[in-house]
Design a protein around this motif. Sequence first.
Motif, short mmCIF file in Angstrom:
data_model
loop_
_atom_site.label_atom_id
_atom_site.label_comp_id
_atom_site.label_asym_id
_atom_site.label_seq_id
_atom_site.Cartn_x
_atom_site.Cartn_y
_atom_site.Cartn_z
N VAL A 127 0.87 -1.18 0.00
CA VAL A 127 0.00 0.00 0.00
C VAL A 127 0.90 1.22 0.00
O VAL A 127 1.46 1.59 1.02
CB VAL A 127 -0.94 0.01 1.23
N SER A 128 1.08 1.82 -1.18
CA SER A 128 2.06 2.90 -1.26
C SER A 128 1.80 3.79 -2.47
O SER A 128 2.71 4.14 -3.20
CB SER A 128 3.47 2.32 -1.31
N SER A 129 0.54 4.16 -2.68
CA SER A 129 0.18 5.06 -3.79
C SER A 129 0.67 4.53 -5.13
O SER A 129 1.16 5.29 -5.96
CB SER A 129 0.75 6.46 -3.54
N PHE A 130 0.53 3.24 -5.35
CA PHE A 130 0.95 2.65 -6.62
C PHE A 130 -0.04 3.00 -7.72
O PHE A 130 -1.21 2.59 -7.66
CB PHE A 130 1.04 1.13 -6.51
N THR A 131 0.41 3.71 -8.73
CA THR A 131 -0.42 3.93 -9.90
C THR A 131 -0.56 2.61 -10.65
O THR A 131 0.42 1.92 -10.89
CB THR A 131 0.21 4.99 -10.83
#
Length: 301
Positions: A127-131
């Motif tokens: 969970v790390s703002s992955f586009t």
Amino acid sequence: MFHPNPGRRAALGVAGAAVLLLSLAACGEEESTDQPGGGPSVSSSVDAALAAKVPDAIKSDGKIVVGTDSTYAPAEFLDTDGKTVIGFDVELFTAVAAKLGLKAEFVSAPFGDIINGVNSGKYEAGVSSFTINDDRKGQANMVSYFQVGTQWVTKKGNPAGVALDNACGKKIAVQKDTVQVEDIQKRSKACTDAGKPAITIDQFPGQDAATAAVVSGKDDAMLADYPVGVYAVTQSNDALELLDKQYEAAPYGYVLAKEQTQLAEAVRDATKAVIADGSYKQVLDKWKVGDGAITDPAINP
């Protein structure tokens, strides 16, 4: 990235705040400590039917171990204790995990290592703002939950005269392994193809350092995900400003191992449940990022 995870989110990074704080001090400024996400976390109740969908290997210890790059405020960053990971991404997934009867345990990791870490079993989710993009969907299951575009940020007043369609010859900061790297590389190539000076691309391992480079004047501008850019500006005590508007909006995705289809389905359904019970909106409103809300989470959209 395709460096095992092509590009990211974009990123902010006043997070753990030490780097930015030093830079602001060097500029004679003080960092604002007004966190838009202040206050108690939003809670979400267990859904027994959804919890039953979680694979036994995941739910056996009652938690889900999550890899996250904690330099990307306001999505995921370190609280003032230097250890606790906070942010809207953190609160959203904590609510999703709660629907599944799990406690989310966040572990800080370099952004470029997270997808491999999920597939190797080091983390049970990323969970790390992955586009979400085709490269990443080829490596893992991605469950959409938010949508944002890229935003540019400059020093207040844009003293270097940076323009999105003509940054030739400028020094631009960006976090490594993010979708913004490819963006700025394409812009630099357009410059040289037109006989103009290339863009000097300053890549940093964390967004906090990229932001600090603009605050200090080392670089002329940065580009990152929209919430990150907005947060950097609000925390800079008037040292930074947004340049034009965000563009090329795309969904963020939770990362689950390629073979964990059942878990991906459970996370998708739990995300839908969090949207339906209102806790999703509560989290986004609390962090002032409601413009990125979606209504229909999907696997590998």
